[in-house]
Design a protein around this motif. Structure first.
Motif, PDB file in Angstrom:
ATOM      1  N   ALA A 317       0.717  -1.158   0.012  1.00 23.80           N
ATOM      2  CA  ALA A 317       0.121   0.070  -0.069  1.00 23.80           C
ATOM      3  C   ALA A 317       1.038   1.066   0.020  1.00 23.80           C
ATOM      4  N   GLY A 318       2.269   1.168   0.226  1.00 27.42           N
ATOM      5  CA  GLY A 318       3.222   2.319   0.093  1.00 27.42           C
ATOM      6  C   GLY A 318       3.198   2.952   1.427  1.00 27.42           C
ATOM      7  N   THR A 319       2.647   2.400   2.521  1.00 27.65           N
ATOM      8  CA  THR A 319       2.516   2.926   3.878  1.00 27.65           C
ATOM      9  C   THR A 319       3.456   2.432   4.845  1.00 27.65           C
ATOM     10  N   LEU A 320       4.474   1.577   4.373  1.00 24.03           N
ATOM     11  CA  LEU A 320       5.446   0.872   5.322  1.00 24.03           C
ATOM     12  C   LEU A 320       6.366   1.836   5.697  1.00 24.03           C
ATOM     13  N   GLU A 321       6.851   2.085   6.913  1.00 19.93           N
ATOM     14  CA  GLU A 321       7.854   2.908   7.620  1.00 19.93           C
ATOM     15  C   GLU A 321       8.903   2.022   8.167  1.00 19.93           C
ATOM     16  N   ASN A 322      10.127   2.475   8.064  1.00 21.28           N
ATOM     17  CA  ASN A 322      11.350   1.757   8.364  1.00 21.28           C
ATOM     18  C   ASN A 322      11.101   1.054   9.940  1.00 21.28           C
ATOM     19  N   HIS A 323      10.696   1.806  10.720  1.00 23.00           N
ATOM     20  CA  HIS A 323      10.699   1.075  12.059  1.00 23.00           C
ATOM     21  C   HIS A 323       9.905  -0.051  12.149  1.00 23.00           C
ATOM     22  N   MET A 324       8.731  -0.126  11.169  1.00 16.72           N
ATOM     23  CA  MET A 324       8.005  -1.109  11.194  1.00 16.72           C
ATOM     24  C   MET A 324       8.730  -2.409  10.850  1.00 16.72           C
ATOM     25  N   ILE A 325       9.745  -2.296   9.728  1.00 12.67           N
ATOM     26  CA  ILE A 325      10.530  -3.448   9.368  1.00 12.67           C
ATOM     27  C   ILE A 325      11.138  -4.044  10.822  1.00 12.67           C
ATOM     28  N   SER A 326      11.846  -2.843  11.610  1.00 14.58           N
ATOM     29  CA  SER A 326      12.488  -3.467  12.586  1.00 14.58           C
ATOM     30  C   SER A 326      11.859  -4.499  13.578  1.00 14.58           C
ATOM     31  N   VAL A 327      10.434  -3.940  13.653  1.00 11.40           N
ATOM     32  CA  VAL A 327       9.375  -4.990  14.671  1.00 11.40           C
ATOM     33  C   VAL A 327       9.387  -6.205  14.128  1.00 11.40           C
ATOM     34  N   GLY A 328       9.250  -6.230  12.649  1.00 11.85           N
ATOM     35  CA  GLY A 328       9.087  -7.626  12.209  1.00 11.85           C
ATOM     36  C   GLY A 328      10.550  -8.408  12.343  1.00 11.85           C
ATOM     37  N   LYS A 329      11.861  -7.852  12.005  1.00 11.75           N
ATOM     38  CA  LYS A 329      13.056  -8.608  11.943  1.00 11.75           C
ATOM     39  C   LYS A 329      13.355  -9.008  13.443  1.00 11.75           C
ATOM     40  N   LEU A 330      13.268  -8.099  14.508  1.00 18.53           N
ATOM     41  CA  LEU A 330      13.530  -8.203  15.631  1.00 18.53           C
ATOM     42  C   LEU A 330      12.631  -9.315  16.539  1.00 18.53           C
ATOM     43  N   ASN A 331      11.415  -9.011  16.462  1.00 17.88           N
ATOM     44  CA  ASN A 331      10.350  -9.983  16.974  1.00 17.88           C
ATOM     45  C   ASN A 331      10.359 -11.498  16.376  1.00 17.88           C
ATOM     46  N   ASN A 332      10.658 -11.453  14.976  1.00 20.22           N
ATOM     47  CA  ASN A 332      10.278 -12.934  14.313  1.00 20.22           C
ATOM     48  C   ASN A 332      11.605 -13.862  14.417  1.00 20.22           C
ATOM     49  N   CYS A 333      12.752 -12.998  14.349  1.00 18.21           N
ATOM     50  CA  CYS A 333      13.842 -13.633  14.552  1.00 18.21           C
ATOM     51  C   CYS A 333      14.220 -14.330  16.019  1.00 18.21           C
ATOM     52  N   ARG A 334      13.739 -13.623  17.042  1.00 21.15           N
ATOM     53  CA  ARG A 334      13.915 -13.862  18.175  1.00 21.15           C
ATOM     54  C   ARG A 334      12.853 -14.794  18.581  1.00 21.15           C
ATOM     55  N   ALA A 335      11.803 -14.738  18.098  1.00 19.21           N
ATOM     56  CA  ALA A 335      10.711 -15.924  18.178  1.00 19.21           C
ATOM     57  C   ALA A 335      10.895 -17.335  17.634  1.00 19.21           C
ATOM     58  N   ALA A 336      11.690 -16.987  16.468  1.00 18.15           N
ATOM     59  CA  ALA A 336      12.036 -18.241  15.575  1.00 18.15           C
ATOM     60  C   ALA A 336      12.996 -19.293  16.130  1.00 18.15           C
ATOM     61  N   ILE A 337      13.956 -18.553  16.904  1.00 16.94           N
ATOM     62  CA  ILE A 337      14.956 -19.122  17.460  1.00 16.94           C
ATOM     63  C   ILE A 337      14.191 -19.871  18.587  1.00 16.94           C
ATOM     64  N   GLU A 338      13.568 -19.210  19.430  1.00 13.37           N
ATOM     65  CA  GLU A 338      13.092 -19.946  20.859  1.00 13.37           C
ATOM     66  C   GLU A 338      12.278 -21.102  20.348  1.00 13.37           C
ATOM     67  N   ILE A 339      11.267 -20.858  19.097  1.00 12.73           N
ATOM     68  CA  ILE A 339      10.543 -22.085  18.817  1.00 12.73           C
ATOM     69  C   ILE A 339      11.305 -23.241  18.205  1.00 12.73           C
ATOM     70  N   CYS A 340      12.392 -22.943  17.365  1.00 11.21           N
ATOM     71  CA  CYS A 340      13.142 -24.106  16.898  1.00 11.21           C
ATOM     72  C   CYS A 340      13.513 -24.697  18.148  1.00 11.21           C
ATOM     73  N   ARG A 341      14.185 -24.129  19.054  1.00  9.73           N
ATOM     74  CA  ARG A 341      14.951 -24.797  20.100  1.00  9.73           C
ATOM     75  C   ARG A 341      13.963 -25.741  20.928  1.00  9.73           C
ATOM     76  N   GLU A 342      12.825 -25.038  21.116  1.00  8.83           N
ATOM     77  CA  GLU A 342      11.689 -25.873  21.861  1.00  8.83           C
ATOM     78  C   GLU A 342      11.389 -27.146  21.010  1.00  8.83           C
ATOM     79  N   ALA A 343      11.199 -26.814  19.874  1.00 10.38           N
ATOM     80  CA  ALA A 343      10.860 -27.860  19.016  1.00 10.38           C
ATOM     81  C   ALA A 343      11.886 -29.113  19.249  1.00 10.38           C
ATOM     82  N   ARG A 344      13.052 -28.755  19.224  1.00 11.53           N
ATOM     83  CA  ARG A 344      14.250 -29.904  19.137  1.00 11.53           C
ATOM     84  C   ARG A 344      13.704 -30.734  20.549  1.00 11.53           C
ATOM     85  N   THR A 345      13.191 -30.193  21.758  1.00 13.32           N
ATOM     86  CA  THR A 345      13.421 -30.889  22.869  1.00 13.32           C
ATOM     87  C   THR A 345      12.142 -31.906  22.752  1.00 13.32           C
TER      88      THR A 345
END
Length: 394
Positions: A317-345
């Motif tokens: 839509a052309g409304t994306l701001e740079n700080h929004m990308i930081s929300v996605g990169k920070l949250n999703n990488c952090r969550a994904a690592i924890e998910i993968c580690r827990e799945a391993r258990t």
């Protein structure tokens, strides 16, 4: 019914038929060409170059760019493709990111028409591989401190310096190299990009070995020793750090989707395993503690997928701001690592082998979490947004 059992919110219903088709096409590619061999490639440290033509045929290189042979797909379609690629392996998704979101994007956004015509069609077709040389041995999170420099010598530019952790560099035909250039009007050095054929004298790229992460991928050191380029090799548009940063934003956006692919693949592996593995006479999935793990992981997955989808819709839509990308990169990488580690258990000791993907995904995500901005960098970006106070140097 959603395609994936982890889709507790029926997120799939929010996608169009075209978006779902892109997702399914890439998922089919991953099922056929990646899953059967990825454990061996990871174990042996091999990037499978024979996949490049089929990835190009799928339109993955420069997928979200328009013209010059690029697919011109939407940001959301690109995101869904990256989710499926990283469900296969982060290293293979990174190939698409380095080629399209970084190298091709730099030329598309900042290059001359001649540079675009020369390189983008070949790169979109997978006939030329590109790399994006920004990071240095002592300049990662702070690219303004880079020491690589370019100086004019008559009608030529001369580049000297060193770059590190540069994806695909030893196999690339072209490098987008960022260097400090003296700006007489500004009275200071300004970062500029240069289009560098990798067969230029003085350009050397060496694969980094001994990696414990991103093993089915390729990262390199680059030495630039008196590399001479014609005057027109400079990227003419958007001087300064906004040039490389605009490309990093493209890569970070793809990561927000991709990390959720690795997380989803790990949960689905744990779901299958726990349904088949018997302990004390019943499947693991029948125990409350296992179900709690599966539910907690899936809730975080769905949250991350909704963040990625929101970013995609805003970008389209052309409304994306740079700080929004930081929300996605920070949250999703952090969550994904924890998910993968827990799945391993859930997999117990079997989970540390290449027979199952969660620990491979977790190891890869340690790199994904670091590149294109560490947790600390994205935290400070968001802190600046919240408080109005830049704390990067505080």
């Amino acid at each position: 019914m959603p395609k994936h059992p982890t889709d507790l919110l029926d997120i799939e219903s929010q996608f169009s038929a075209d978006e779902l088709q892109i997702r399914d096409d890439v998922a089919d590619f991953v099922d056929r060409r990646v899953r059967p061999d990825i454990a061996a490639w990871y174990d042996e440290g091999i990037l499978p170059w024979d996949l490049i033509p089929e990835m190009a045929e799928l339109g993955l290189f420069g997928m979200h760019l328009t013209g010059y042979g690029c697919a011109g797909r939407s940001a959301t379609e690109y995101g869904l493709a990256m989710q499926e690629m990283e469900a296969g392996d982060s290293g293979l998704r990174t190939v698409v990111s380095v080629q399209g979101s970084l190298a091709m994007s730099a030329i598309h956004k900042h290059g001359s028409e001649e540079q675009k015509q020369q390189w983008l069609p070949k790169m979109a077709a997978g006939e030329a591989i590109g790399c994006f040389a920004l990071t240095e041995p002592t300049a990662g999170s702070d690219p303004s401190s880079m020491t690589t420099g370019a100086r004019r010598d008559g009608d030529e530019w001369v580049l000297d310096g060193h770059k590190r952790w540069i994806g695909l560099a030893s196999e690339a035909q072209v490098a987008v190299v960022w260097a400090q250039v003296a700006d007489e009007e500004a009275g200071r050095d300004v970062v500029r990009g240069f289009v560098v054929p990798t067969d230029a004298a003085g350009f050397t790229a060496r694969p980094i070995t001994g990696k414990l992460s991103m093993r089915a991928s390729l990262q390199c050191d680059i030495d630039l020793e008196g590399v001479r380029l014609p005057a027109e090799a400079i990227l003419p548009e958007n001087p300064g750090l906004r040039g490389p940063f605009s490309c990093l934003s493209e890569a970070r956006y793809g990561i927000a989707w991709g990390a959720m692919g690795a997380a989803r693949d790990s949960i689905e592996c744990a779901l299958r395993y726990s349904g088949e593995r018997l302990q004390f006479g019943r499947p693991l999935s029948g125990y409350q503690l296992t179900q709690k793990k599966l539910v907690d992981m899936t809730l975080e997955l769905n949250k991350g997928q909704l963040i990625a989808l929101n970013l995609g819709r805003a970008k389209d839509a052309g409304t994306l701001e740079n700080h929004m990308i930081s929300v996605g990169k920070l949250n999703n990488c952090r969550a994904a690592i924890e998910i993968c580690r827990e799945a391993r258990t859930v997999l117990g000791g079997n989970g540390i082998t290449g027979d199952h993907p969660p620990l491979r995904h977790a190891n890869n995500l340690e790199s994904v979490r670091t590149y294109e901005g560490t947790d600390e960098v994205h935290t400070l970006i968001l802190g600046h947004r919240l408080t109005g106070e830049p704390a990067f140097r505080g």
